[in-house]
Design a protein around this motif. Structure first.
Motif, mmCIF file in Angstrom:
data_model
loop_
_atom_site.group_PDB
_atom_site.id
_atom_site.type_symbol
_atom_site.label_atom_id
_atom_site.label_comp_id
_atom_site.label_asym_id
_atom_site.label_seq_id
_atom_site.Cartn_x
_atom_site.Cartn_y
_atom_site.Cartn_z
ATOM 1 N N PRO A 167 0.722 -0.984 0.266
ATOM 2 C CA PRO A 167 0.161 0.042 0.055
ATOM 3 C C PRO A 167 0.698 1.390 -0.028
ATOM 4 O O PRO A 167 1.934 1.175 0.595
ATOM 5 N N PRO A 168 0.145 2.411 -0.556
ATOM 6 C CA PRO A 168 1.195 3.637 -0.496
ATOM 7 C C PRO A 168 1.379 4.077 0.946
ATOM 8 O O PRO A 168 0.723 3.894 1.544
ATOM 9 N N ALA A 188 -4.618 3.209 -6.129
ATOM 10 C CA ALA A 188 -2.872 3.035 -6.384
ATOM 11 C C ALA A 188 -2.512 1.522 -6.876
ATOM 12 O O ALA A 188 -1.835 1.440 -7.846
ATOM 13 N N ALA A 189 -3.359 0.606 -6.210
ATOM 14 C CA ALA A 189 -3.132 -0.829 -6.883
ATOM 15 C C ALA A 189 -3.577 -0.812 -8.148
ATOM 16 O O ALA A 189 -2.823 -1.496 -9.081
ATOM 17 N N HIS A 234 -7.969 -7.731 -9.703
ATOM 18 C CA HIS A 234 -6.735 -7.913 -8.645
ATOM 19 C C HIS A 234 -6.520 -6.832 -7.727
ATOM 20 O O HIS A 234 -5.819 -7.151 -6.647
ATOM 21 N N ALA A 235 -6.883 -5.440 -7.954
ATOM 22 C CA ALA A 235 -6.760 -4.522 -7.039
ATOM 23 C C ALA A 235 -7.505 -4.650 -5.983
ATOM 24 O O ALA A 235 -6.995 -4.359 -4.706
ATOM 25 N N GLY A 260 -17.097 4.001 -6.991
ATOM 26 C CA GLY A 260 -17.290 3.799 -8.587
ATOM 27 C C GLY A 260 -16.726 5.110 -9.307
ATOM 28 O O GLY A 260 -15.853 4.798 -10.554
ATOM 29 N N GLU A 261 -16.878 5.945 -8.965
ATOM 30 C CA GLU A 261 -16.463 7.220 -9.413
ATOM 31 C C GLU A 261 -14.697 7.188 -9.618
ATOM 32 O O GLU A 261 -14.153 7.687 -10.525
ATOM 33 N N LEU A 262 -14.384 7.132 -8.332
ATOM 34 C CA LEU A 262 -12.728 6.994 -8.347
ATOM 35 C C LEU A 262 -12.131 5.861 -9.136
ATOM 36 O O LEU A 262 -11.054 6.212 -9.874
ATOM 37 N N LEU A 263 -12.760 4.666 -9.256
ATOM 38 C CA LEU A 263 -12.177 3.631 -9.876
ATOM 39 C C LEU A 263 -12.342 4.073 -11.572
ATOM 40 O O LEU A 263 -11.599 3.673 -12.350
#
Length: 213
Positions: free
Chosen positions: A9-10, A80-81, A97-98, A139-142
């Motif tokens: 993770p970041p 990030a992933a 995967h993320a 959902g918006e972020l992805l």
């Protein structure tokens, strides 16, 4: 589906780590009270007292009582992933995967919290009603990341459909895992995370084959 080891993770700054600690303290206090006396019977001021913060602090981190259960700090890690996945990878595979990678990273300490949240969502109508709004934010972020990776606009119709379909499939897979006979007592068992992952893969395979029955 091919599998890769989840990325680390970041790293977060001190201020953000303190915010996460406060959110988690509020959430833990709320979950304990919800389990002991019920969701509807637990007022926010009681949660604040148990978390040793003010009611205004609770509302600063969680605008509504429902948000205490439904929101978390994991979205930036998923984003990030997702950005680290190969650009030529199908979007459904990248999302898989993320999201599953995050589950593995936080499975140890977060497993009981996840089960508590699922129990509450299943039991409390107000939480189920607000869940869609919470997922919409994720959902918006992805969608923004998938748009970057594919060279499309963030509000592209097909990007939105892909994200909505994957999040819907994941939600159903997780609740199917939780609600089946082996999880009826709401307690985690050894290997249960692997069972959830199998359900997620199966759900995404349904999407990949074109929603045929």
């Amino acid at each position: 589906m091919a599998r890769t080891a989840p990325s680390a993770p970041p790293k977060l700054g001190l201020r953000e780590r303190k915010k996460i600690q406060t959110r988690r303290a509020i959430r833990r206090a709320a979950h304990r009270l919800f389990e002991e006396q019920g969701y509807d019977a637990t007022p926010v001021d009681q949660i604040a007292e148990a978390a040793d913060v003010s009611p205004s602090t609770v509302f600063r981190y969680f605008p509504t009582k429902e948000d205490i259960v439904l929101t978390d700090e994991y979205d930036p890690f998923v984003v990030a992933a997702l950005r680290e996945r190969p650009l030529d990878e199908p979007p459904v595979t990248s999302l898989r995967h993320a999201l599953v990678g995050l589950m593995h990273q936080y499975a140890g300490d977060g497993r009981e919290e996840m089960l508590t949240r699922l129990r509450l969502i299943r039991q409390v109508p107000a939480l189920r009603a607000r869940m869609g709004e919470s997922l919409a934010g994720t959902g918006e972020l992805l969608g923004e990341v998938l748009a970057e990776r594919s060279g499309r606009a963030p509000d592209d119709f097909e990007v939105r459909v892909v994200v909505a379909a994957v999040l819907g499939a994941l939600r159903e897979a997780i609740f199917f895992w939780f609600e089946d006979g082996r999880a009826e007592d709401g307690r985690a068992e050894d290997g249960r995370l692997e069972d959830m992952e199998k359900h997620i893969d199966r759900a995404l395979e349904v999407l990949a084959r074109g929603l045929t029955l």
